[in-house]
Motif scaffolding. Sequence first.
Motif, PDB file in Angstrom:
ATOM      1  N   UNK A   1       0.847  -1.184   0.000  1.00 17.36           N
ATOM      2  CA  UNK A   1       0.000   0.000   0.000  1.00 17.36           C
ATOM      3  C   UNK A   1       0.889   1.242   0.000  1.00 17.36           C
ATOM      4  N   UNK A   2       0.264   2.391  -0.234  1.00 16.41           N
ATOM      5  CA  UNK A   2       1.024   3.633  -0.382  1.00 16.41           C
ATOM      6  C   UNK A   2       1.742   4.012   0.909  1.00 16.41           C
ATOM      7  N   UNK A   3       2.925   4.620   0.761  1.00 19.68           N
ATOM      8  CA  UNK A   3       3.620   5.171   1.916  1.00 19.68           C
ATOM      9  C   UNK A   3       2.899   6.440   2.380  1.00 19.68           C
ATOM     10  N   UNK A   4       2.836   6.638   3.677  1.00 21.68           N
ATOM     11  CA  UNK A   4       2.223   7.837   4.237  1.00 21.68           C
ATOM     12  C   UNK A   4       3.293   8.777   4.760  1.00 21.68           C
ATOM     13  N   UNK A   5       2.910  10.031   4.967  1.00 22.97           N
ATOM     14  CA  UNK A   5       3.851  11.008   5.505  1.00 22.97           C
ATOM     15  C   UNK A   5       4.164  10.679   6.953  1.00 22.97           C
ATOM     16  N   UNK A   6       5.432  10.736   7.350  1.00 18.51           N
ATOM     17  CA  UNK A   6       5.778  10.399   8.734  1.00 18.51           C
ATOM     18  C   UNK A   6       5.468  11.546   9.692  1.00 18.51           C
ATOM     19  N   UNK A   7       5.426  11.198  10.977  1.00 19.76           N
ATOM     20  CA  UNK A   7       5.343  12.254  11.972  1.00 19.76           C
ATOM     21  C   UNK A   7       4.501  11.928  13.185  1.00 19.76           C
ATOM     22  N   UNK A   8       5.030  12.274  14.353  1.00 25.52           N
ATOM     23  CA  UNK A   8       4.293  12.271  15.612  1.00 25.52           C
ATOM     24  C   UNK A   8       4.863  13.406  16.447  1.00 25.52           C
ATOM     25  N   UNK A   9       3.996  14.063  17.237  1.00 28.41           N
ATOM     26  CA  UNK A   9       4.444  15.194  18.045  1.00 28.41           C
ATOM     27  C   UNK A   9       3.801  15.128  19.415  1.00 28.41           C
ATOM     28  N   UNK A  10       4.513  15.683  20.380  1.00 27.38           N
ATOM     29  CA  UNK A  10       3.927  15.915  21.701  1.00 27.38           C
ATOM     30  C   UNK A  10       3.829  17.420  21.902  1.00 27.38           C
ATOM     31  N   UNK A  11       2.635  17.875  22.269  1.00 24.56           N
ATOM     32  CA  UNK A  11       2.388  19.287  22.504  1.00 24.56           C
ATOM     33  C   UNK A  11       2.294  19.516  24.005  1.00 24.56           C
ATOM     34  N   UNK A  12       3.111  20.407  24.528  1.00 25.20           N
ATOM     35  CA  UNK A  12       3.015  20.799  25.931  1.00 25.20           C
ATOM     36  C   UNK A  12       1.978  21.913  26.032  1.00 25.20           C
ATOM     37  N   UNK A  13       1.015  21.757  26.959  1.00 29.06           N
ATOM     38  CA  UNK A  13      -0.099  22.699  27.085  1.00 29.06           C
ATOM     39  C   UNK A  13      -0.164  23.239  28.505  1.00 29.06           C
ATOM     40  N   UNK A  14      -0.329  24.553  28.616  1.00 33.00           N
ATOM     41  CA  UNK A  14      -0.582  25.181  29.908  1.00 33.00           C
ATOM     42  C   UNK A  14      -2.098  25.309  30.052  1.00 33.00           C
ATOM     43  N   UNK A  15      -2.716  24.342  30.730  1.00 38.97           N
ATOM     44  CA  UNK A  15      -4.168  24.307  30.827  1.00 38.97           C
ATOM     45  C   UNK A  15      -4.736  25.383  31.752  1.00 38.97           C
ATOM     46  N   UNK A  16      -3.923  25.959  32.615  1.00 43.44           N
ATOM     47  CA  UNK A  16      -4.415  26.989  33.532  1.00 43.44           C
ATOM     48  C   UNK A  16      -4.400  28.366  32.884  1.00 43.44           C
ATOM     49  N   UNK A  17      -3.257  28.743  32.328  1.00 41.54           N
ATOM     50  CA  UNK A  17      -3.109  30.099  31.799  1.00 41.54           C
ATOM     51  C   UNK A  17      -3.245  30.186  30.288  1.00 41.54           C
ATOM     52  N   UNK A  18      -3.160  29.046  29.614  1.00 41.48           N
ATOM     53  CA  UNK A  18      -3.199  29.056  28.157  1.00 41.48           C
ATOM     54  C   UNK A  18      -1.805  29.087  27.566  1.00 41.48           C
ATOM     55  N   UNK A  19      -1.700  28.662  26.321  1.00 41.56           N
ATOM     56  CA  UNK A  19      -0.417  28.608  25.637  1.00 41.56           C
ATOM     57  C   UNK A  19       0.048  27.175  25.451  1.00 41.56           C
ATOM     58  N   UNK A  20       0.845  26.960  24.422  1.00 38.02           N
ATOM     59  CA  UNK A  20       1.349  25.617  24.137  1.00 38.02           C
ATOM     60  C   UNK A  20       2.527  25.711  23.192  1.00 38.02           C
ATOM     61  N   UNK A  21       3.289  24.622  23.113  1.00 35.84           N
ATOM     62  CA  UNK A  21       4.414  24.539  22.192  1.00 35.84           C
ATOM     63  C   UNK A  21       4.730  23.070  21.934  1.00 35.84           C
ATOM     64  N   UNK A  22       5.527  22.805  20.907  1.00 36.25           N
ATOM     65  CA  UNK A  22       5.944  21.442  20.586  1.00 36.25           C
ATOM     66  C   UNK A  22       7.037  21.025  21.551  1.00 36.25           C
ATOM     67  N   UNK A  23       6.774  19.972  22.312  1.00 36.44           N
ATOM     68  CA  UNK A  23       7.765  19.472  23.271  1.00 36.44           C
ATOM     69  C   UNK A  23       8.750  18.529  22.589  1.00 36.44           C
TER      70      UNK A  23
END
Length: 518
Positions: free
Chosen positions: A394-416
């Motif tokens: 079957x066809x190859x798919x694009x690779x990738x996995x990420x973890x996002x760090x989230x500040x659930x109290x104040x808001x904001x996030x970034x790629x960890x």
Amino acid sequence: MPRHRRALTSIALALTAAVVAVAGGPLATAAPGPAVPIQQQPGGELLRDFTGHPAVVRPMRVPRIPQHPYMARNGASNIHDDAYQTDAYAVSGPLGRDLQVTSTEYLAECASVTFDSRGRIVTVCVSPQGATLRLVDPDTLEEIAAYELPGRAPGTFSFSNFSGGGYFYLDHRDRAVVSTFDGHLLVVQDTGSSLELVRDHDVSRATGGSGIQSALPDWKGRLWFVTQSGVVGFVNRAGAVRSRHLSRGETIANSFAMDESGGVFIVSTHALYRFDVVDGRPHVTWRRTYDRGSSTKPGQVSQGSGTTPTLIGRADSRGGGSIAITDNADPRINVLVLRRGKAGPGRRPLCRQPVFPRGRSADENSLISVPGGLIAENNYGYAGPLPTGPSGRSADTAPGAVRIAVDYRRGGCHVAWRNDRLRIPTLVSKVSLANGLLYTYTHPSAAELPWKYAAVPGLAPEAWFLTAVDARTGKQVFSKLAGTGLGFNNNYAPVSLGPDGTAYVGTLGGLVRFADAP
């Protein structure tokens, strides 16, 4: 015809024959007996079947997810583990210590895997003609009992249609609650040695012929359901059906979540909703649109979010807790986190984080809740399970996995962290908080396969691997060959962890088991 092509073709013909069958009745079920392994395509012997090293256990904090009073214990009740749809287990999974692989062939995809109070597997195996509810021994994969569900109408099969049993749940009494292709919600009792129908809710007048995508209970015991055409409804405790339609053009392609405050959280192809019950009927408490993009991206089944909503934090926490989905924006999708309380999600998201490369980003699987953030995977490029060329791959798919760090109290996030090598075509990946591993199911390109000798891309088999990743760092720990050929393609099914640490993956051929050696 070479042997590997014959093996591949035999499975493809079995699937295709059912797709074009004139009769639409249920499949016959063989008498319970020993498990018969899924057929393999030759070529696996050219590959190293294990790479990496056994994992070192590094537990992560386990959040307090409320136990739903009408569902089986957290981690055993449904495809996404619990009512919050966290995709996170409090139990461990295999650590890669002399990992053993076995399988059982049904020529049907046993996607959602749940576990009864005795640790046995309860699963629905969906084929082009219909679906079968099965009770399976978790060690031998021997079938203990089966219950045939009504067959689907001829010509309605699609590899991207999850209605009619793709989602189901196990309730607090070991009963499977499963939707059918003819607009019913069946409650089937696991008696210990058989499966017996104990209740039949006919909701066909409300569904209007549309497939029931998923059904789950709220905290008061009302049985909610959603259809592909955008019907949202429930069966109340007295058996009455109450429903409403979403706005014209909105459809629903995934399951939904619910919390202890009475909130029911549904994502359509246009918007994210919170429903509550008002005056005995489903009521839209709030609605938030999102960027649905300009098309259905390769790897997705609709033009919209591909995620079942994930809930974070208890309903009595700030803002009523949080809720996370992905959008379908161009040129990159975003992870979105919002408040979920009755007061509404607020003017701005707590988090909007673009993920994966421009023009090659898609996620058709629920976000995984980990302490302090979320994990997302890239499914861009999946074009279905059938071969795309003479190689049988079957066809190859694009690779990738990420973890996002989230500040659930104040808001904001970034790629960890990000892993740009993992190719995860469609798996509902899971994390074990007990050992700190992310479990996924990968399909390397021909050049990336772990060849024993020099790479021979022209002989590359259709190879699938259970892969473990350090959830803290994103680094691959180990990868174990599951099998080769069409029968080992999971086609949107999850990896599921049993109470004893065994992992299972539903595939087009049936069910695959992974366990560390005793």
